[in-house]
Design an enzyme around this catalytic site. Structure first.
Site, mmCIF file in Angstrom:
data_model
loop_
_atom_site.group_PDB
_atom_site.id
_atom_site.type_symbol
_atom_site.label_atom_id
_atom_site.label_comp_id
_atom_site.label_asym_id
_atom_site.label_seq_id
_atom_site.Cartn_x
_atom_site.Cartn_y
_atom_site.Cartn_z
ATOM 1 N N ASP A 108 -5.550 7.243 11.351
ATOM 2 C CA ASP A 108 -5.429 7.548 12.793
ATOM 3 C C ASP A 108 -6.533 8.477 13.296
ATOM 4 O O ASP A 108 -6.335 9.191 14.287
ATOM 5 C CB ASP A 108 -4.064 8.214 13.104
ATOM 6 C CG ASP A 108 -2.885 7.435 12.548
ATOM 7 O OD1 ASP A 108 -2.972 6.206 12.493
ATOM 8 O OD2 ASP A 108 -1.878 8.071 12.175
ATOM 9 N N GLU A 127 0.441 0.512 19.939
ATOM 10 C CA GLU A 127 0.426 1.966 19.748
ATOM 11 C C GLU A 127 -1.027 2.448 19.718
ATOM 12 O O GLU A 127 -1.945 1.662 19.913
ATOM 13 C CB GLU A 127 1.132 2.335 18.434
ATOM 14 C CG GLU A 127 0.521 1.682 17.211
ATOM 15 C CD GLU A 127 1.321 1.901 15.938
ATOM 16 O OE1 GLU A 127 2.405 2.502 15.975
ATOM 17 O OE2 GLU A 127 0.849 1.449 14.882
#
Ligand code: FUB
Length: 478
Positions: A18, A221
């Site tokens: 991420d 997301e």
């Protein structure tokens, strides 16, 4: 002298998914979650930060732990303590603000620090002007997840979040159940309060994508915002999970039109079959000096809780669109690796078994599939990642090397019980450059042969025809 940069670009014991890259001063910093090697869940470790000088992307410095789970004042139970994907923005007061998702409560926490990678201190939770926390209006709020933050050239600060789940599941039951889009808001200078009437839906989820151009690549997301030459790029992970996509707009909360895929961790869209085992990915775009890069994470260790930070150069076209980047072993190197020297096997950009399903599932975890792994437990030193469980019809690929000689000796250091032929090729199904007969080893053994590779920039692929499984540690080219 600068070293060469590889993928993954951090030490091989480091599992940072991420990662959001940002340039502060003359360094690029990455802010990601922190997986525990072989962890039972996502993101079990505290946030750490790395940075590199913008003119040497091979030289990553460990900045230490910047935020611990226990630094947040609320005390959720057990797995709900996990710190999911964060992001950082510099406020108009010059300080640095870290935004993170409080999974247990479905809200967004903010911490602040005077420097980009120091010890952050709790600042508060994102809230509406009336004090209600964003995410606590269960009837009307969009589901919160993966905050991304952005400071525009005029100093306005924006927050983007959202989750495109189909319907609530065990992990989302604490959150609002409205999954109809990513959302953006402008924040007040306190970096916490949402400016009145700025809440806007950004990208489309599966609930509302029909006829919009997002179909098949809807938002799931990983919200992230960037601006290049006056255009706003909303970067996200699509419903496919394995790809980062973008949508493009003319203002930070403006209408965003679907743009395309930036990168897929299996090169889906570029290759005829997925070239890696697929799971989620998350990251963003950045321009460093004159080049654009897409940062993302790959999956290792046969499950989705040991993810690693990677990056690729990416082309921004004259019309402002991006072409899908291909996976390489040399992402931040600025060009191919030298066509001689020793390389760890874990920098392979493709690793898979032909003709088999490539989604990380229990079948993959138990089956005869190759994977990247390391010895021992999660640690912050002594990286020894390698390729495990290679066997019949498995493929290992490295891109790219710049060969200065017509003929080179190629050698693989391995151990295990192979009985068969290792084939060396210039692409997964390409020209056979040479073969090596493999036999069972006692300990690590180097197997080599000469290949007439030809000068220039080339890929190197290996596949195996035979029986027995083995581990691969190093590639050497002489
Ligand atoms: O790392 C945990 C979660 O997985 C992130 O929050 C998502 O974006 C996905 O990458």
């Amino acid at each position: 002298m600068k070293q060469q940069a590889y993928n993954p670009y951090l030490p091989s014991y480091e599992y940072i998914p991420d990662a959001e890259p940002h340039i502060f001063g003359d360094r690029v910093y990455i802010y990601g979650s922190h997986d525990r090697f072989n962890g039972a869940f996502f993101c079990m470790n505290d946030y750490v930060c790395y940075s590199a000088p913008i003119d040497d992307l091979s030289s990553w410095r460990y900045e230490g732990v910047i935020w611990r789970k226990k630094d947040d004042p609320s005390r959720p139970p057990l797995i709900l303590k996990q710190l999911y994907a964060p992001d950082v923005v510099q406020g108009n007061d010059g300080r640095f603000y870290l935004y993170y998702f409080k999974g247990s409560m479905g809200i967004i926490g903010v911490a602040v620090c005077d420097t980009p990678a120091g010890k952050y201190k709790f600042h508060g939770y994102v809230r509406y002007p009336n004090g209600t926390l964003l995410g606590r209006n269960h009837e009307s709020d969009l589901a919160q997840f993966d905050p991304g933050v952005f400071r525009d050239d005029d100093g306005k600060i924006y927050l983007y979040t959202g989750f495109g789940e189909k319907k609530p599941n065990i992990f989302t039951r604490f959150r609002p159940v409205n999954y109809h889009g990513a959302m953006g808001v402008e924040l007040e200078n306190d970096m916490l309060t949402i400016k009145e009437n700025t809440l806007t839906r950004i990208a489309k989820t599966q609930h509302c994508s029909q006829g919009t151009g997002y179909e098949g690549h809807e938002f799931f997301e990983a919200s992230s915002m960037r601006k290049f030459e006056g255009k706003y790029y909303f970067i996200y992970s699509s419903v496919l999970g394995h790809e980062l996509c973008y949508a493009i707009g003319d203002s930070p909360l403006g209408e965003f039109k679907y743009g395309g895929t930036l990168v897929s961790i299996g090169d889906v869209g570029l290759a005829k079959e997925p070239m890696n085992y697929l799971g989620n990915t998350h990251g963003s775009l950045i321009k460093i000096k004159d080049d654009y890069y897409v940062f993302y994470h790959r999956q290792t260790n046969r499950h989705c809780h040991s993810r690693q930070a990677c990056a690729e150069k990416i082309i921004r076209n004259p019309d402002g669109t991006f072409s899908q980047a291909e996976l390489t072993s040399c992402g931040l190197n600025g060009g191919p690796l030298k066509g001689e020297g020793k390389y760890p096997a874990y920098i392979a950009c493709h690793l898979y078994k032909r003709g088999e399903p490539k989604f990380l599932t229990a079948k993959i975890a138990k089956g005869h599939h190759p994977y990247f792994t390391q010895t021992g437990k999660d640690r912050e030193e002594r990286g020894d990642q390698y390729v495990a469980n290679f066997g019949d019809d498995c493929v290992l690929g490295f891109k790219y090397f710049d060969f200065a000689k017509d003929e080179v000796e190629v050698s693989l250091l391995l151990s295990g019980k192979p009985q068969g032929t290792l084939r060396i090729k210039d692409s997964p199904d390409g020209r056979e450059l040479g073969t090596i007969a493999l036999h069972p080893t006692s300990g690590k053994e180097a197997f080599h042969t000469n290949v007439a590779i030809g000068t220039g920039i080339k890929a190197l692929y290996f596949d195996f025809v035979g029986s027995g499984r083995f581990d691969i540690f190093e590639l050497e080219i002489q």
